[in-house]
Motif scaffolding. Structure first.
Motif, PDB file in Angstrom:
ATOM      1  N   GLY A   9      18.779 172.087-118.060  1.00 58.91           N
ATOM      2  CA  GLY A   9      20.005 171.348-117.812  1.00 58.91           C
ATOM      3  C   GLY A   9      20.474 170.624-119.058  1.00 58.91           C
ATOM      4  N   GLY A  10      21.533 169.834-118.902  1.00 57.65           N
ATOM      5  CA  GLY A  10      22.025 169.056-120.025  1.00 57.65           C
ATOM      6  C   GLY A  10      23.504 168.815-119.969  1.00 57.65           C
ATOM      7  N   LEU A  11      24.040 168.402-121.113  1.00 56.16           N
ATOM      8  CA  LEU A  11      25.461 168.097-121.253  1.00 56.16           C
ATOM      9  C   LEU A  11      26.146 169.264-121.960  1.00 56.16           C
ATOM     10  CD1 LEU A  11      27.909 166.119-121.229  1.00 56.16           C
ATOM     11  CD2 LEU A  11      27.021 165.232-123.413  1.00 56.16           C
ATOM     12  N   VAL A  12      27.266 169.700-121.402  1.00 58.79           N
ATOM     13  CA  VAL A  12      28.008 170.805-121.999  1.00 58.79           C
ATOM     14  C   VAL A  12      29.502 170.538-121.835  1.00 58.79           C
ATOM     15  CG1 VAL A  12      27.991 172.181-119.872  1.00 58.79           C
ATOM     16  CG2 VAL A  12      28.176 173.340-122.083  1.00 58.79           C
ATOM     17  N   GLN A  13      30.283 171.040-122.766  1.00 57.49           N
ATOM     18  CA  GLN A  13      31.729 170.873-122.686  1.00 57.49           C
ATOM     19  C   GLN A  13      32.324 171.852-121.678  1.00 57.49           C
ATOM     20  OE1 GLN A  13      33.318 171.270-126.653  1.00 57.49           O
ATOM     21  NE2 GLN A  13      32.864 169.127-127.142  1.00 57.49           N
ATOM     22  N   PRO A  14      33.474 171.525-121.118  1.00 57.97           N
ATOM     23  CA  PRO A  14      34.150 172.484-120.229  1.00 57.97           C
ATOM     24  C   PRO A  14      34.341 173.834-120.916  1.00 57.97           C
ATOM     25  CG  PRO A  14      35.201 170.350-120.077  1.00 57.97           C
ATOM     26  CD  PRO A  14      34.197 170.247-121.194  1.00 57.97           C
ATOM     27  N   GLY A  15      34.081 174.888-120.161  1.00 55.60           N
ATOM     28  CA  GLY A  15      34.144 176.233-120.707  1.00 55.60           C
ATOM     29  C   GLY A  15      32.847 176.717-121.293  1.00 55.60           C
ATOM     30  N   GLU A  67      33.831 169.909-112.375  1.00 63.25           N
ATOM     31  CA  GLU A  67      33.403 169.835-110.974  1.00 63.25           C
ATOM     32  C   GLU A  67      32.055 170.512-110.726  1.00 63.25           C
ATOM     33  OE1 GLU A  67      36.370 170.905-112.143  1.00 63.25           O
ATOM     34  OE2 GLU A  67      37.134 172.618-110.952  1.00 63.25           O
ATOM     35  N   ASP A  68      31.501 171.170-111.732  1.00 63.59           N
ATOM     36  CA  ASP A  68      30.146 171.709-111.616  1.00 63.59           C
ATOM     37  C   ASP A  68      29.082 170.647-111.918  1.00 63.59           C
ATOM     38  OD1 ASP A  68      31.381 174.685-113.182  1.00 63.59           O
ATOM     39  OD2 ASP A  68      30.965 174.401-111.040  1.00 63.59           O
ATOM     40  N   THR A  69      29.521 169.486-112.343  1.00 60.50           N
ATOM     41  CA  THR A  69      28.583 168.406-112.640  1.00 60.50           C
ATOM     42  C   THR A  69      27.811 168.004-111.392  1.00 60.50           C
ATOM     43  OG1 THR A  69      29.915 167.555-114.468  1.00 60.50           O
ATOM     44  CG2 THR A  69      28.390 166.016-113.405  1.00 60.50           C
ATOM     45  N   ALA A  70      26.490 168.023-111.500  1.00 56.28           N
ATOM     46  CA  ALA A  70      25.634 167.719-110.353  1.00 56.28           C
ATOM     47  C   ALA A  70      24.176 167.788-110.797  1.00 56.28           C
ATOM     48  CB  ALA A  70      25.864 168.720-109.230  1.00 56.28           C
ATOM     49  N   VAL A  71      23.308 167.357-109.908  1.00 55.68           N
ATOM     50  CA  VAL A  71      21.889 167.651-110.068  1.00 55.68           C
ATOM     51  C   VAL A  71      21.627 168.979-109.363  1.00 55.68           C
ATOM     52  CG1 VAL A  71      19.534 166.906-109.604  1.00 55.68           C
ATOM     53  CG2 VAL A  71      21.293 165.210-110.172  1.00 55.68           C
ATOM     54  N   TYR A  72      21.013 169.892-110.086  1.00 53.21           N
ATOM     55  CA  TYR A  72      20.736 171.225-109.565  1.00 53.21           C
ATOM     56  C   TYR A  72      19.261 171.332-109.186  1.00 53.21           C
ATOM     57  CZ  TYR A  72      25.329 172.923-110.898  1.00 53.21           C
ATOM     58  OH  TYR A  72      26.695 173.115-110.983  1.00 53.21           O
ATOM     59  N   GLY A 119      12.243 172.360-106.333  1.00 55.91           N
ATOM     60  CA  GLY A 119      12.033 171.893-107.686  1.00 55.91           C
ATOM     61  C   GLY A 119      12.395 170.428-107.811  1.00 55.91           C
ATOM     62  N   GLN A 120      12.160 169.884-109.005  1.00 55.52           N
ATOM     63  CA  GLN A 120      12.337 168.444-109.206  1.00 55.52           C
ATOM     64  C   GLN A 120      13.778 168.042-109.455  1.00 55.52           C
ATOM     65  OE1 GLN A 120      11.471 170.539-111.593  1.00 55.52           O
ATOM     66  NE2 GLN A 120      11.975 169.736-113.640  1.00 55.52           N
ATOM     67  N   GLY A 121      14.637 169.016-109.694  1.00 58.57           N
ATOM     68  CA  GLY A 121      16.038 168.721-109.986  1.00 58.57           C
ATOM     69  C   GLY A 121      16.283 168.586-111.477  1.00 58.57           C
ATOM     70  N   THR A 122      17.454 169.027-111.891  1.00 62.83           N
ATOM     71  CA  THR A 122      17.835 168.896-113.291  1.00 62.83           C
ATOM     72  C   THR A 122      19.331 168.578-113.371  1.00 62.83           C
ATOM     73  OG1 THR A 122      17.718 169.959-115.470  1.00 62.83           O
ATOM     74  CG2 THR A 122      18.300 171.360-113.636  1.00 62.83           C
ATOM     75  N   GLN A 123      19.682 167.645-114.231  1.00 61.58           N
ATOM     76  CA  GLN A 123      21.076 167.205-114.329  1.00 61.58           C
ATOM     77  C   GLN A 123      21.879 168.176-115.180  1.00 61.58           C
ATOM     78  OE1 GLN A 123      22.663 164.326-112.949  1.00 61.58           O
ATOM     79  NE2 GLN A 123      24.506 165.356-113.697  1.00 61.58           N
ATOM     80  N   VAL A 124      23.031 168.563-114.662  1.00 61.12           N
ATOM     81  CA  VAL A 124      24.022 169.322-115.417  1.00 61.12           C
ATOM     82  C   VAL A 124      25.297 168.484-115.453  1.00 61.12           C
ATOM     83  CG1 VAL A 124      25.484 171.375-115.461  1.00 61.12           C
ATOM     84  CG2 VAL A 124      23.062 171.572-114.856  1.00 61.12           C
ATOM     85  N   THR A 125      25.749 168.168-116.644  1.00 63.86           N
ATOM     86  CA  THR A 125      26.963 167.385-116.822  1.00 63.86           C
ATOM     87  C   THR A 125      27.947 168.180-117.663  1.00 63.86           C
ATOM     88  OG1 THR A 125      25.716 165.317-116.715  1.00 63.86           O
ATOM     89  CG2 THR A 125      27.933 165.211-117.643  1.00 63.86           C
ATOM     90  N   VAL A 126      29.137 168.374-117.107  1.00 67.28           N
ATOM     91  CA  VAL A 126      30.190 169.107-117.810  1.00 67.28           C
ATOM     92  C   VAL A 126      31.289 168.115-118.151  1.00 67.28           C
ATOM     93  CG1 VAL A 126      31.750 171.075-117.774  1.00 67.28           C
ATOM     94  CG2 VAL A 126      29.617 171.145-116.455  1.00 67.28           C
ATOM     95  N   SER A 127      31.407 167.816-119.424  1.00 65.49           N
ATOM     96  CA  SER A 127      32.348 166.789-119.852  1.00 65.49           C
ATOM     97  C   SER A 127      32.698 166.981-121.311  1.00 65.49           C
ATOM     98  CB  SER A 127      31.742 165.404-119.637  1.00 65.49           C
ATOM     99  OG  SER A 127      32.592 164.392-120.147  1.00 65.49           O
TER     100      SER A 127
END
Length: 117
Positions: A9-15, A88-93, A108-116
């Protein structure tokens, strides 16, 4: 000891793109259906993608054509390839393994995905 260990997981820009991995141990991975869920703040957990033990797949409508679920039974790992990510895909997966006839479910333990940007 049953474990589902997530990574990617992690931080990623839109697209942008990310790949989530979920490595399983302690159970017979190849006999389990595997899936990915997500939960955004203030919202219920929702099914994003699922893959049966035979390789059949289904997806949440909003991710069709952008996300791909796959599994490698030799590595006991399930993946979620996420492309064209949107805020809008931002969530814990979370990954999940289940075998309904046995009544067993593992998370699983969950992983944060942040799209910003």
């Amino acid at each position: 000891q049953v474990q589902l260990v997530q990574s990617g997981g992690g931080l990623v820009q839109p697209g942008g793109s990310l790949r989530l991995s979920c490595a399983a141990s302690g159970f017979t991975f190849s006999t389990y259906g595997m899936s990915w869920y997500r939960q955004a703040p203030g919202k219920e957990r929702e099914l994003v993608a699922a893959i049966t033990r035979d390789g059949g797949k289904n997806y949440l409508d909003s991710v069709k054509g952008r996300f791909t679920i796959s599994r490698d039974n030799g590595k006991n790992t399930v993946y979620l390839e996420m492309n064209s990510l949107k805020p809008e895909d931002t969530a814990v997966y979370y990954c999940k393994g289940s075998r309904p006839l046995l009544g067993t479910t593992y998370w699983g333990q969950g992983t944060q995905v942040t799209v910003s940007s």
